[in-house]
Design an enzyme around this catalytic site. Structure first.
Site, PDB file in Angstrom:
ATOM      1  N   HIS A 169       0.824  -1.214   0.000  1.00  0.00           N
ATOM      2  CA  HIS A 169       0.000   0.000   0.000  1.00  0.00           C
ATOM      3  C   HIS A 169       0.857   1.263   0.000  1.00  0.00           C
ATOM      4  O   HIS A 169       0.398   2.324  -0.442  1.00  0.00           O
ATOM      5  CB  HIS A 169      -0.924  -0.018   1.220  1.00  0.00           C
ATOM      6  CG  HIS A 169      -2.131   0.868   1.096  1.00  0.00           C
ATOM      7  ND1 HIS A 169      -2.183   1.965   0.264  1.00  0.00           N
ATOM      8  CD2 HIS A 169      -3.344   0.823   1.705  1.00  0.00           C
ATOM      9  CE1 HIS A 169      -3.369   2.555   0.375  1.00  0.00           C
ATOM     10  NE2 HIS A 169      -4.090   1.873   1.239  1.00  0.00           N
ATOM     11  N   ASP A 195     -10.441  -5.621 -17.245  1.00  0.00           N
ATOM     12  CA  ASP A 195     -10.629  -6.655 -18.264  1.00  0.00           C
ATOM     13  C   ASP A 195      -9.255  -7.150 -18.705  1.00  0.00           C
ATOM     14  O   ASP A 195      -8.453  -6.393 -19.251  1.00  0.00           O
ATOM     15  CB  ASP A 195     -11.401  -6.065 -19.451  1.00  0.00           C
ATOM     16  CG  ASP A 195     -11.704  -7.093 -20.531  1.00  0.00           C
ATOM     17  OD1 ASP A 195     -11.242  -8.256 -20.430  1.00  0.00           O
ATOM     18  OD2 ASP A 195     -12.389  -6.731 -21.515  1.00  0.00           O
TER      19      ASP A 195
END
Length: 454
Positions: A172, A388
């Site tokens: 992170h 995608d």
């Protein structure tokens, strides 16, 4: 919904390998910003995707279908040419300052197989994902050593139905949700044959550094200890249970009707559900009336700070609303809405991110306060769910797990899912409070909320 909570399987993992950039990349140290390297970001955030079979292009596996592991491995190597710091290692300098050493050592990659089908996970995936530990390379944790190790861990798990799971865990300190989404979208574009990502990545971390002489212009309670932290109702090691709470459009409309007319048009769904669940959660945990309680939420600085397109670092700050448990639970819903709205306005003010960077440096890059704090991230409008890789949009894309912090996530039919994690008795009280609150808001539909145990 299928009984996903009873699902059990074991993934057969191959040996981890390092995927390096496909071409030579620059070397050297790159500073993380003073927003990036705060203590609370020293962990690996998981993002997990479920895809159906039917991918386009790529080599053929022994199953007679496109092998997602091979396609993703090659696309990762290509993407790391553009995002080469992700292939490096974090080092720690004096004063806990973090930098990325661009070594091109690569990211960790594991391919696996599991004798389970997509349909066995249920038709409403939401964190915690069943058997997430089998689909991710690392054990989930809200803290970790982040220096001198890979910054990204990937596992691609082929399923018996021909679908697959793409599990990622990234440090992170390097990226926020928008940053990891940008990187994964680049992987998807390259997997589908593009020569380069449509968005050119930019480092530009100096834009979120503290000033040479730090001088915070705002108060930052997110980094101030709560009073009497040892007396919190939640402690490390507590037994916790998970449930997903689904709020449909009718539930949201009924809650909005509880607000004064002046607040209804300008109260977002995030404000409304945050105020409602904060009150229910506080009551369920049984705080004393005089105990201070906090609601903390993530504010995305993109669009409000001078950050260029392509910036993929942490551009987030935290808003904090504070009150006593007694005032919160005995007051009207509108009071909680106003507290959160005021906190949001402060955190969105010009210069707030700069002030936060100054405060972090002055205070030694601390972790944010979690005692008596309900932390929420709004993912309802995030493109995180749409990555995608050549197999179309995922059936699910988002966090693999939730902890005492939670998310607002898009659900079917325009609803919002809120996964919750609480001790067993508190969860029972919370669920009862949600039912009672919605019944009071909409007497004709007392069972409007769908409560599904995860």
């Amino acid at each position: 919904m299928a009984a996903a909570s009873s699902l059990a399987f074991t993934a057969r993992r191959g040996d981890p390998e390092f995927i390096a950039p496909a071409e030579p990349t620059p070397r050297g140290l790159r500073r993380l910003s003073d927003i990036d390297d705060q203590g609370s970001f020293r962990f690996y955030r998981s993002v997990i995707y479920f895809y159906e079979s039917g991918g386009r292009g790529g080599p053929t596996s022994t199953r007679g279908v496109v092998d997602p592991a091979r396609v993703i491995r090659d696309a990762l190597a290509a993407a790391l040419v553009h995002y080469y710091p992700i292939a490096g290692r974090i080092r720690e300098l004096p004063d806990r300052k973090l930098v990325v050493d661009c070594t091109s050592e690569g990211v960790s990659f594991v391919e696996a197989d599991a004798d389970v089908a997509l349909e066995e996970f249920g038709d409403a995936l939401c964190p915690p994902i069943p058997c997430a530990g089998e689909l991710l390379s690392l054990p989930e944790s809200n803290s970790a050593v982040v220096t001198n190790r890979p910054l990204l861990y990937v596992q691609v798990t082929r399923l018996k139905c021909g679908g697959f799971v793409f599990g990622t865990q990234i440090c992170h300190n390097l990226v926020d949700a928008a940053g990891i989404t940008q990187f994964l979208q680049a992987v998807g574009e390259l997997a589908q044959g593009m020569a380069a990502p449509s968005i050119r990545p930019l480092w530009a971390r100096e834009l979120l550094d503290a000033r040479g002489q730090p001088r915070p212009a705002f108060h930052h309670p997110e980094y101030e200890p709560a009073s009497d932290e040892a007396n919190d109702k939640l402690r490390p090691g507590d037994e916790l249970v998970h449930r997903k709470f689904l709020f449909g459009p009718g539930d949201i409309a009924a809650l909005r009707d509880q607000l004064p007319p002046r607040l209804r048009p300008r109260c977002s769904r995030f404000l409304l559900l945050s105020a409602f669940t904060w009150r229910c959660r506080t009551a369920a945990l049984g705080y004393a009336p005089g105990d201070e309680v906090r609601f903390m939420f993530v504010v995305n600085g993109r669009g409000r700070s001078p950050l260029p397109e392509g910036f993929y670092g942490n551009a987030l700050t935290f808003g904090v609303a504070r009150t006593t448990a007694g005032e919160l639970c005995s007051g009207p819903l509108s009071r909680a809405v106003e507290l959160i709205a005021s906190a949001r306005a402060r955190a969105m003010a010009d210069g707030y991110a700069q002030s936060a960077a100054d405060a972090l440096v002055l205070r030694g890059r601390p972790r944010f306060t979690t005692a008596r704090t309900y932390l929420v991230t709004d993912l309802t409008k995030s493109p995180l769910h749409e990555v995608d890789l050549g197999w179309g949009r995922p059936l699910y894309g988002g966090p693999a797990t939730t902890t005492l912090a939670t998310f607002h996530m898009p659900a079917r039919c325009g609803g919002i899912a809120v996964p919750m994690c609480l001790p067993p008795r508190a969860m029972e009280r919370f669920a009862a409070g949600v039912r009672a609150g919605l019944a009071a808001a909409s007497p004709r539909a007392p069972q409007a909320a769908v409560l599904s145990k995860m």
